[in-house]
Design a protein around this motif. Sequence first.
Motif, short mmCIF file in Angstrom:
data_model
loop_
_atom_site.label_atom_id
_atom_site.label_comp_id
_atom_site.label_asym_id
_atom_site.label_seq_id
_atom_site.Cartn_x
_atom_site.Cartn_y
_atom_site.Cartn_z
N TYR A 106 18.35 46.14 24.75
CA TYR A 106 19.49 45.75 24.92
C TYR A 106 19.74 44.18 24.17
O TYR A 106 20.94 44.09 23.29
CB TYR A 106 20.01 45.51 26.30
CG TYR A 106 21.35 44.80 26.41
CD1 TYR A 106 22.43 46.04 26.51
CD2 TYR A 106 21.90 43.66 26.90
CE1 TYR A 106 23.72 45.79 26.84
CE2 TYR A 106 23.27 43.26 27.23
CZ TYR A 106 24.25 44.34 27.18
OH TYR A 106 25.51 43.91 27.35
N LEU A 107 18.97 43.38 24.30
CA LEU A 107 18.94 41.98 23.48
C LEU A 107 18.97 42.23 22.04
O LEU A 107 19.72 41.64 21.35
CB LEU A 107 17.82 41.02 24.07
CG LEU A 107 17.78 40.84 25.32
CD1 LEU A 107 16.23 39.85 25.53
CD2 LEU A 107 18.95 39.63 25.78
N VAL A 110 24.45 37.03 27.39
CA VAL A 110 24.11 38.52 27.06
C VAL A 110 23.25 39.15 28.34
O VAL A 110 23.61 40.26 28.82
CB VAL A 110 23.48 38.61 25.94
CG1 VAL A 110 22.95 40.02 25.63
CG2 VAL A 110 24.33 38.11 24.64
N ILE A 111 22.56 38.34 28.86
CA ILE A 111 21.59 38.91 30.02
C ILE A 111 22.68 39.16 31.25
O ILE A 111 22.32 40.20 32.04
CB ILE A 111 20.39 37.92 30.43
CG1 ILE A 111 19.45 37.91 29.29
CG2 ILE A 111 19.87 38.50 31.53
CD1 ILE A 111 18.27 36.93 29.48
N GLU A 112 23.50 38.19 31.41
CA GLU A 112 24.49 38.34 32.43
C GLU A 112 25.14 39.66 32.30
O GLU A 112 25.55 40.45 33.44
CB GLU A 112 25.37 37.29 32.70
CG GLU A 112 24.83 36.00 33.17
CD GLU A 112 25.76 34.95 33.11
OE1 GLU A 112 25.27 33.73 33.99
OE2 GLU A 112 26.50 34.61 32.42
N LYS A 113 25.63 39.91 31.04
CA LYS A 113 26.50 41.18 30.64
C LYS A 113 25.55 42.34 31.13
O LYS A 113 26.20 43.42 31.53
CB LYS A 113 26.85 41.06 29.27
CG LYS A 113 27.62 42.34 28.85
CD LYS A 113 28.31 42.12 27.49
CE LYS A 113 29.13 43.12 27.14
NZ LYS A 113 29.83 42.98 25.79
N TYR A 114 24.44 42.40 30.67
CA TYR A 114 23.38 43.49 31.02
C TYR A 114 23.61 43.69 32.50
O TYR A 114 23.29 44.90 32.76
CB TYR A 114 21.93 43.23 30.34
CG TYR A 114 20.85 44.17 30.76
CD1 TYR A 114 20.97 45.16 29.98
CD2 TYR A 114 20.04 43.92 31.57
CE1 TYR A 114 20.14 46.20 30.22
CE2 TYR A 114 19.17 45.05 31.84
CZ TYR A 114 19.16 46.07 31.13
OH TYR A 114 18.13 47.08 31.66
N TYR A 115 23.26 42.81 33.29
CA TYR A 115 23.15 42.98 34.68
C TYR A 115 24.30 43.02 35.54
O TYR A 115 24.28 43.43 36.52
CB TYR A 115 22.12 41.88 35.24
CG TYR A 115 20.56 41.92 35.11
CD1 TYR A 115 19.95 43.19 35.58
CD2 TYR A 115 19.96 41.07 34.23
CE1 TYR A 115 18.82 43.26 35.09
CE2 TYR A 115 18.63 41.23 34.02
CZ TYR A 115 18.21 42.54 34.37
OH TYR A 115 16.73 42.33 34.23
N GLU A 116 25.73 42.87 34.84
CA GLU A 116 26.68 43.25 35.58
C GLU A 116 26.78 44.64 36.27
O GLU A 116 26.46 45.57 35.48
CB GLU A 116 27.83 43.17 34.63
CG GLU A 116 28.29 41.73 34.19
CD GLU A 116 29.46 41.69 33.26
OE1 GLU A 116 29.76 42.77 32.52
OE2 GLU A 116 29.98 40.64 33.10
#
Length: 85
Positions: A42-43, A79-85
């Motif tokens: 994802y990153l 970006v990590i926050e978006k991934y874990y939403e």
Amino acid sequence: GKAFFIDACKQWQDRMTIHKSAGNFVLVQFKSYEEKIALLTYLAEYDIFVRDMTQTPSVRNCFRITMGTKEQVKMVVRVIEKYYE
């Protein structure tokens, strides 16, 4: 940058463990290899590249991320926050 990243990652402490270092990077450890690969992939979609530690058995579930400027680190956290939403 590094202190901000470590503090921001506390919100995901049930998913990852951050190992501090004396250098300009941290080691991010996941509960499973699959979860690590999923976030690493994802990153990369956002042109954020981390060092996959798969080749070293003791840190197989980890990746190493080098800390850039505070703005770069904030972007990675978003970006990590978006991934874990």
